[in-house]
Design a protein around this motif. Structure first.
Motif, short mmCIF file in Angstrom:
data_model
loop_
_atom_site.label_atom_id
_atom_site.label_comp_id
_atom_site.label_asym_id
_atom_site.label_seq_id
_atom_site.Cartn_x
_atom_site.Cartn_y
_atom_site.Cartn_z
N UNK A 132 8.51 4.73 -4.61
CA UNK A 132 7.51 3.78 -4.15
C UNK A 132 8.11 2.74 -3.23
N UNK A 133 9.30 2.24 -3.57
CA UNK A 133 9.98 1.26 -2.72
C UNK A 133 10.26 1.85 -1.35
N UNK A 134 10.81 3.05 -1.32
CA UNK A 134 11.12 3.70 -0.04
C UNK A 134 9.85 3.93 0.76
N UNK A 157 8.77 0.65 2.31
CA UNK A 157 9.61 0.26 3.45
C UNK A 157 9.23 1.07 4.70
N UNK A 158 9.04 2.37 4.52
CA UNK A 158 8.67 3.23 5.66
C UNK A 158 7.31 2.81 6.23
N UNK A 159 6.36 2.54 5.35
CA UNK A 159 5.02 2.14 5.81
C UNK A 159 5.08 0.82 6.57
N UNK A 174 0.83 -1.21 0.00
CA UNK A 174 0.00 0.00 0.00
C UNK A 174 0.87 1.25 0.00
N UNK A 175 1.89 1.26 0.85
CA UNK A 175 2.79 2.41 0.91
C UNK A 175 3.49 2.65 -0.41
N UNK A 176 3.92 1.55 -1.06
CA UNK A 176 4.61 1.67 -2.34
C UNK A 176 3.66 2.21 -3.41
N UNK A 177 2.42 1.77 -3.38
CA UNK A 177 1.45 2.22 -4.38
C UNK A 177 1.21 3.73 -4.29
N UNK A 178 0.92 4.21 -3.08
CA UNK A 178 0.58 5.62 -2.93
C UNK A 178 1.82 6.52 -3.04
N UNK A 179 2.95 6.06 -2.52
CA UNK A 179 4.18 6.85 -2.65
C UNK A 179 4.60 6.92 -4.11
#
Length: 288
Positions: free
Chosen positions: A195-197, A200-202, A169-174
């Motif tokens: 998106x990868x970063x 990872x943060x999410x 989800x984090x990768x998609x929105x980032x």
């Protein structure tokens, strides 16, 4: 498409929760095996197999291996005196080695594609190393400390699922809002470094929140955060590996059984890497 993906997820999420928390060990192992075999059916398509008999042969091979492993390591006996059986640990060590190789193959695509794309044996071995450890990892996690708490193993599975889902989800929105630099354009054109970063943060945020809610000792939070980054990175490799095989086979999706999501492999590709490595990290942690 996004609405269809959401509607499918609304249906799948309760089913996943039911499977993880409310099925007995033996039934859980059987259903996990069935999901793995569905993944094997789709992997046979990535291998370039067209005939039903050919695809069925690969599925039968995977089924035979799962059956042999089940006879050798019934899910109830994977843990002895709080320790994972050493033989099972060797499988996860092999799986970790495979994901290091898979990372190299993804990074070097397409220059290294001839090393594996021209023979069925290499594609079949890749499928076995991708799918079989996933089934074993789910069994190992689900049965962890089962005698003390029937829900402990379920919680472990939800943690690894949470890492995969939050990273996704984090990768998609980032990527959608911040993505400018392509990650692996020759493998998956839409994925970005941002998106990868973001993923990872999410994932780290999810684990920190879980640690806070589960009253985990704060001194361990940085350790679990680092392990989360490690696991989430390999979950991205699992996603990219399937994308690489799909691109080589000329397929957009691994299948069509999940509306808006494609096939089973399209949903568990990240988990194929994350679950065995999570199980290996957990087994090491318990052994220390």
């Amino acid at each position: 498409m996004l609405k269809l993906r959401i509607l499918t997820s609304v249906v799948l999420a309760p089913l996943a929760m039911l499977l993880v928390f409310y099925t007995p060990l033996s039934l859980f192992s059987f259903i996990a095996g069935a999901i793995t075999l569905l993944g094997a059916w789709e992997w046979s398509s990535l291998m370039g197999l067209k005939k039903m008999a050919q695809r069925g042969t690969f599925v039968a091979l995977v089924a035979a291996i799962l059956g042999a492993l089940h006879l050798h390591w019934p899910i109830e006996s994977l843990w002895q005196n709080g320790q994972l059986l050493s033989d099972a640990n060797y499988v996860f060590t092999l799986a970790f080695a495979w994901w290091l190789v898979a990372t190299f193959l993804v990074v070097k695509y397409p220059s290294m594609s001839r090393a594996w794309s021209e023979g069925l044996v290499m594609k079949a071995v890749a499928g076995l190393l991708t799918l079989v450890p996933l089934w074993l990892a789910l069994n190992v996690l689900r049965s962890a400390e089962y005698q003390q708490s029937e829900l402990f193993g379920s919680t472990l599975i939800m943690v690894v699922l949470g890492i995969v889902w939050s990273a996704d989800i984090g990768a998609y929105f980032a990527g959608k809002n911040l993505g400018k630099h392509k990650l692996m354009p020759k493998v998956s054109p839409n994925k970005t470094i941002e998106g990868l970063v973001g993923g990872l943060l999410t994932a780290v945020i999810f684990v920190v929140i879980f640690c806070a809610c589960a009253d985990v000792e704060q001194a361990m939070w940085p350790v679990y955060a680092l392990l989360t980054v490690f696991i989430a990175l390999f979950s991205a490799v699992g996603d990219l590996l399937e994308s690489m095989f799909k691109r080589e086979a000329g397929l957009k999706d691994s299948g069509s059984c999940l509306p808006g999501h494609g096939g089973i492999l399209d949903r568990i590709d990240s988990l194929t890497a994350a679950a065995p490595i999570f199980a290996l990290c957990y087994a090491w942690t318990v052994a220390l």
